[in-house]
Design a protein around this motif. Structure first.
Motif, PDB file in Angstrom:
ATOM      1  N   GLY A   1      -3.649   0.285  20.848  1.00 56.38           N
ATOM      2  CA  GLY A   1      -3.937  -1.071  20.404  1.00 56.38           C
ATOM      3  C   GLY A   1      -4.090  -2.010  21.584  1.00 56.38           C
ATOM      4  N   SER A   2      -4.248  -3.280  21.244  1.00 55.15           N
ATOM      5  CA  SER A   2      -4.466  -4.280  22.288  1.00 55.15           C
ATOM      6  C   SER A   2      -3.165  -4.895  22.781  1.00 55.15           C
ATOM      7  CB  SER A   2      -5.386  -5.377  21.762  1.00 55.15           C
ATOM      8  OG  SER A   2      -4.821  -5.958  20.610  1.00 55.15           O
ATOM      9  N   ALA A   3      -2.035  -4.555  22.143  1.00 52.82           N
ATOM     10  CA  ALA A   3      -0.748  -5.089  22.565  1.00 52.82           C
ATOM     11  C   ALA A   3       0.323  -4.065  22.255  1.00 52.82           C
ATOM     12  CB  ALA A   3      -0.466  -6.404  21.844  1.00 52.82           C
ATOM     13  N   PRO A   4       1.448  -4.130  22.928  1.00 58.19           N
ATOM     14  CA  PRO A   4       2.522  -3.179  22.643  1.00 58.19           C
ATOM     15  C   PRO A   4       3.054  -3.376  21.223  1.00 58.19           C
ATOM     16  CG  PRO A   4       3.074  -4.619  24.494  1.00 58.19           C
ATOM     17  CD  PRO A   4       1.753  -5.044  24.003  1.00 58.19           C
ATOM     18  N   ILE A   5       3.476  -2.295  20.611  1.00 53.46           N
ATOM     19  CA  ILE A   5       4.043  -2.319  19.261  1.00 53.46           C
ATOM     20  C   ILE A   5       5.532  -2.610  19.403  1.00 53.46           C
ATOM     21  CG2 ILE A   5       4.657  -0.845  17.320  1.00 53.46           C
ATOM     22  CD1 ILE A   5       1.370  -0.724  19.122  1.00 53.46           C
ATOM     23  N   SER A   6       6.060  -3.387  18.488  1.00 54.93           N
ATOM     24  CA  SER A   6       7.469  -3.739  18.506  1.00 54.93           C
ATOM     25  C   SER A   6       8.169  -3.148  17.307  1.00 54.93           C
ATOM     26  CB  SER A   6       7.647  -5.258  18.500  1.00 54.93           C
ATOM     27  OG  SER A   6       7.051  -5.827  19.609  1.00 54.93           O
ATOM     28  N   TRP A   7       9.455  -2.990  17.444  1.00 61.00           N
ATOM     29  CA  TRP A   7      10.321  -2.538  16.382  1.00 61.00           C
ATOM     30  C   TRP A   7      11.261  -3.684  16.128  1.00 61.00           C
ATOM     31  CZ3 TRP A   7      10.804   0.856  12.793  1.00 61.00           C
ATOM     32  CH2 TRP A   7      12.043   1.115  12.242  1.00 61.00           C
ATOM     33  N   MET A   8      11.285  -4.210  14.900  1.00 61.43           N
ATOM     34  CA  MET A   8      12.100  -5.377  14.684  1.00 61.43           C
ATOM     35  C   MET A   8      12.459  -5.554  13.229  1.00 61.43           C
ATOM     36  SD  MET A   8       9.335  -8.465  14.792  1.00 61.43           S
ATOM     37  CE  MET A   8      10.491  -9.610  14.101  1.00 61.43           C
ATOM     38  N   SER A   9      13.385  -6.467  12.994  1.00 58.63           N
ATOM     39  CA  SER A   9      13.746  -6.827  11.628  1.00 58.63           C
ATOM     40  C   SER A   9      12.601  -7.638  11.038  1.00 58.63           C
ATOM     41  CB  SER A   9      15.031  -7.647  11.619  1.00 58.63           C
ATOM     42  OG  SER A   9      15.309  -8.045  10.306  1.00 58.63           O
ATOM     43  N   LEU A  10      12.257  -7.334   9.804  1.00 61.10           N
ATOM     44  CA  LEU A  10      11.136  -8.006   9.156  1.00 61.10           C
ATOM     45  C   LEU A  10      11.588  -9.144   8.239  1.00 61.10           C
ATOM     46  CD1 LEU A  10       8.972  -4.899   8.280  1.00 61.10           C
ATOM     47  CD2 LEU A  10       8.813  -6.386  10.264  1.00 61.10           C
ATOM     48  N   LYS A  11      12.845  -9.506   8.290  1.00 61.06           N
ATOM     49  CA  LYS A  11      13.345 -10.604   7.450  1.00 61.06           C
ATOM     50  C   LYS A  11      12.768 -11.915   7.868  1.00 61.06           C
ATOM     51  CE  LYS A  11      17.563  -9.635   5.166  1.00 61.06           C
ATOM     52  NZ  LYS A  11      18.961  -9.843   5.050  1.00 61.06           N
TER      53      LYS A  11
ATOM     54  N   ALA B   1       0.797 -11.587  13.872  1.00 61.52           N
ATOM     55  CA  ALA B   1       1.117 -10.160  13.826  1.00 61.52           C
ATOM     56  C   ALA B   1       0.868  -9.575  12.437  1.00 61.52           C
ATOM     57  CB  ALA B   1       2.575  -9.951  14.208  1.00 61.52           C
ATOM     58  N   LEU B   2       0.821  -8.271  12.418  1.00 59.82           N
ATOM     59  CA  LEU B   2       0.771  -7.478  11.195  1.00 59.82           C
ATOM     60  C   LEU B   2       2.079  -6.696  11.151  1.00 59.82           C
ATOM     61  CD1 LEU B   2      -1.028  -6.100   8.849  1.00 59.82           C
ATOM     62  CD2 LEU B   2      -1.327  -4.301  10.542  1.00 59.82           C
ATOM     63  N   THR B   3       2.796  -6.734  10.021  1.00 58.30           N
ATOM     64  CA  THR B   3       4.054  -5.999   9.921  1.00 58.30           C
ATOM     65  C   THR B   3       3.990  -5.000   8.775  1.00 58.30           C
ATOM     66  OG1 THR B   3       5.063  -7.666   8.479  1.00 58.30           O
ATOM     67  CG2 THR B   3       5.421  -7.895  10.853  1.00 58.30           C
ATOM     68  N   LEU B   4       4.650  -3.872   8.965  1.00 55.65           N
ATOM     69  CA  LEU B   4       4.772  -2.828   7.957  1.00 55.65           C
ATOM     70  C   LEU B   4       6.240  -2.534   7.738  1.00 55.65           C
ATOM     71  CD1 LEU B   4       2.095  -0.281   9.269  1.00 55.65           C
ATOM     72  CD2 LEU B   4       1.778  -2.073   7.563  1.00 55.65           C
ATOM     73  N   GLY B   5       6.667  -2.489   6.492  1.00 52.37           N
ATOM     74  CA  GLY B   5       8.066  -2.207   6.195  1.00 52.37           C
ATOM     75  C   GLY B   5       8.223  -1.548   4.838  1.00 52.37           C
ATOM     76  N   GLN B   6       9.362  -0.900   4.648  1.00 57.15           N
ATOM     77  CA  GLN B   6       9.644  -0.207   3.397  1.00 57.15           C
ATOM     78  C   GLN B   6      11.056  -0.519   2.912  1.00 57.15           C
ATOM     79  OE1 GLN B   6       8.405   3.729   5.089  1.00 57.15           O
ATOM     80  NE2 GLN B   6       7.549   4.010   3.039  1.00 57.15           N
TER      81      GLN B   6
ATOM     82  N   GLY C   1      11.238  -2.576  10.548  1.00 58.58           N
ATOM     83  CA  GLY C   1       9.876  -2.123  10.323  1.00 58.58           C
ATOM     84  C   GLY C   1       9.083  -2.184  11.611  1.00 58.58           C
ATOM     85  N   ILE C   2       7.797  -2.028  11.498  1.00 58.41           N
ATOM     86  CA  ILE C   2       6.918  -2.012  12.668  1.00 58.41           C
ATOM     87  C   ILE C   2       6.120  -3.309  12.708  1.00 58.41           C
ATOM     88  CG2 ILE C   2       4.986  -0.844  13.781  1.00 58.41           C
ATOM     89  CD1 ILE C   2       5.949   1.744  12.516  1.00 58.41           C
ATOM     90  N   LEU C   3       6.032  -3.877  13.887  1.00 63.99           N
ATOM     91  CA  LEU C   3       5.287  -5.114  14.112  1.00 63.99           C
ATOM     92  C   LEU C   3       4.129  -4.823  15.050  1.00 63.99           C
ATOM     93  CD1 LEU C   3       5.821  -8.535  14.119  1.00 63.99           C
ATOM     94  CD2 LEU C   3       6.031  -7.902  16.495  1.00 63.99           C
ATOM     95  N   PHE C   4       2.917  -5.152  14.623  1.00 60.84           N
ATOM     96  CA  PHE C   4       1.722  -5.009  15.439  1.00 60.84           C
ATOM     97  C   PHE C   4       1.257  -6.412  15.825  1.00 60.84           C
ATOM     98  CE2 PHE C   4       1.741  -1.336  12.625  1.00 60.84           C
ATOM     99  CZ  PHE C   4       1.465  -0.293  13.484  1.00 60.84           C
ATOM    100  N   PRO C   5       1.534  -6.844  17.045  1.00 59.02           N
ATOM    101  CA  PRO C   5       1.105  -8.193  17.438  1.00 59.02           C
ATOM    102  C   PRO C   5      -0.410  -8.280  17.579  1.00 59.02           C
ATOM    103  CG  PRO C   5       2.291  -7.116  19.232  1.00 59.02           C
ATOM    104  CD  PRO C   5       2.268  -6.168  18.085  1.00 59.02           C
TER     105      PRO C   5
ATOM    106  N   TYR D   1       0.852  -1.178   0.000  1.00 65.44           N
ATOM    107  CA  TYR D   1       0.000   0.000   0.000  1.00 65.44           C
ATOM    108  C   TYR D   1       0.891   1.232   0.000  1.00 65.44           C
ATOM    109  CZ  TYR D   1      -3.581   3.365   1.251  1.00 65.44           C
ATOM    110  OH  TYR D   1      -4.423   4.446   1.253  1.00 65.44           O
ATOM    111  N   LEU D   2       0.865   1.995  -1.075  1.00 62.44           N
ATOM    112  CA  LEU D   2       1.677   3.211  -1.224  1.00 62.44           C
ATOM    113  C   LEU D   2       3.153   2.957  -0.935  1.00 62.44           C
ATOM    114  CD1 LEU D   2      -0.737   5.807   0.420  1.00 62.44           C
ATOM    115  CD2 LEU D   2      -0.378   5.385  -2.010  1.00 62.44           C
ATOM    116  N   GLY D   3       3.673   1.842  -1.419  1.00 60.04           N
ATOM    117  CA  GLY D   3       5.085   1.521  -1.234  1.00 60.04           C
ATOM    118  C   GLY D   3       5.427   0.897   0.104  1.00 60.04           C
ATOM    119  N   ILE D   4       4.431   0.655   0.924  1.00 56.39           N
ATOM    120  CA  ILE D   4       4.654   0.042   2.230  1.00 56.39           C
ATOM    121  C   ILE D   4       4.246  -1.428   2.131  1.00 56.39           C
ATOM    122  CG2 ILE D   4       3.994   0.006   4.663  1.00 56.39           C
ATOM    123  CD1 ILE D   4       3.464   3.042   4.396  1.00 56.39           C
ATOM    124  N   LYS D   5       5.185  -2.317   2.448  1.00 56.95           N
ATOM    125  CA  LYS D   5       4.899  -3.744   2.406  1.00 56.95           C
ATOM    126  C   LYS D   5       4.124  -4.129   3.662  1.00 56.95           C
ATOM    127  CE  LYS D   5       6.970  -8.262   1.794  1.00 56.95           C
ATOM    128  NZ  LYS D   5       8.223  -9.001   1.588  1.00 56.95           N
ATOM    129  N   VAL D   6       2.999  -4.773   3.457  1.00 56.03           N
ATOM    130  CA  VAL D   6       2.124  -5.189   4.557  1.00 56.03           C
ATOM    131  C   VAL D   6       2.101  -6.714   4.574  1.00 56.03           C
ATOM    132  CG1 VAL D   6      -0.219  -5.103   5.493  1.00 56.03           C
ATOM    133  CG2 VAL D   6       0.695  -3.141   4.226  1.00 56.03           C
TER     134      VAL D   6
END
Length: 166
Positions: free
Chosen positions: A156-166, A16-21, A117-121, A5-10
């Motif tokens: 959200g319902s859980a803390p957001i994490s910052w992590m490698s999306l590999k 979890a849901l992850t967002l990365g560029q 990227g951002i991880l939404f558990p 979505y608009l250059g953001i990989k979902v």
């Protein structure tokens, strides 16, 4: 299922849901001529103080604006670079060599952390939780004594994490 979505990989998984560029970051490195640069682990030099009244040589303002503008878009999934991008954007009107050196340092950091990227558990039955991140320098602008700050707020319902999306 949504994947870009608009250059953001979902990526939507069961956990979890992850967002990365990462692809956008690699294109930004190519556009700046830094695709083959040596990566580094820090965003900027410690205690770096840049000024608009720099005596160093001028650089290509169009390229500077293009790269800094691209990094502004990268901040959507990379809140770790928000402060530094705000700092180097102060000099967008008349960029000079020392300003460009700070941008190149940031690009080297982006290369090191290209897969971040951002991880939404996902959790069920949990209460909403407010998570806030902030950063600021107080009167850090040598020229106008202005401050640079950034705030990132998640609900959200859980803390957001910052992590490698590999």
């Amino acid at each position: 299922m949504l994947s870009y979505y608009l250059g953001i990989k979902v990526r939507q998984g069961k956990e979890a849901l992850t967002l990365g560029q990462s692809m956008y970051a690699l294109k930004l490195l190519e556009r700046s001529g830094m695709a083959e640069c040596k990566p580094c682990m820090t965003l900027m030099e410690e205690r770096l103080k840049l000024t608009k009244a720099s005596s160093t040589a001028k650089v290509d303002a169009t390229l500077y604006r293009s790269i800094v503008g691209g990094m502004c878009y990268l901040v959507h999934t990379r809140p770790d670079i928000a402060f530094t991008v705000g700092y180097v954007s102060r000099f967008i009107e008349d960029p000079q060599e020392d300003h460009w050196a700070a941008v190149k340092r940031l690009l080297r950091y982006i290369k090191e952390m290209v897969d971040q990227g951002i991880l939404f558990p996902k959790t069920s039955g949990s209460r909403l939780q407010l998570t806030v991140f902030s950063n600021a320098d107080i009167a850090g602008d040598i020229d106008g004594r202005r401050s640079t700050s950034g705030v990132l707020v998640f609900l959200g319902s859980a803390p957001i994490s910052w992590m490698s999306l590999k």
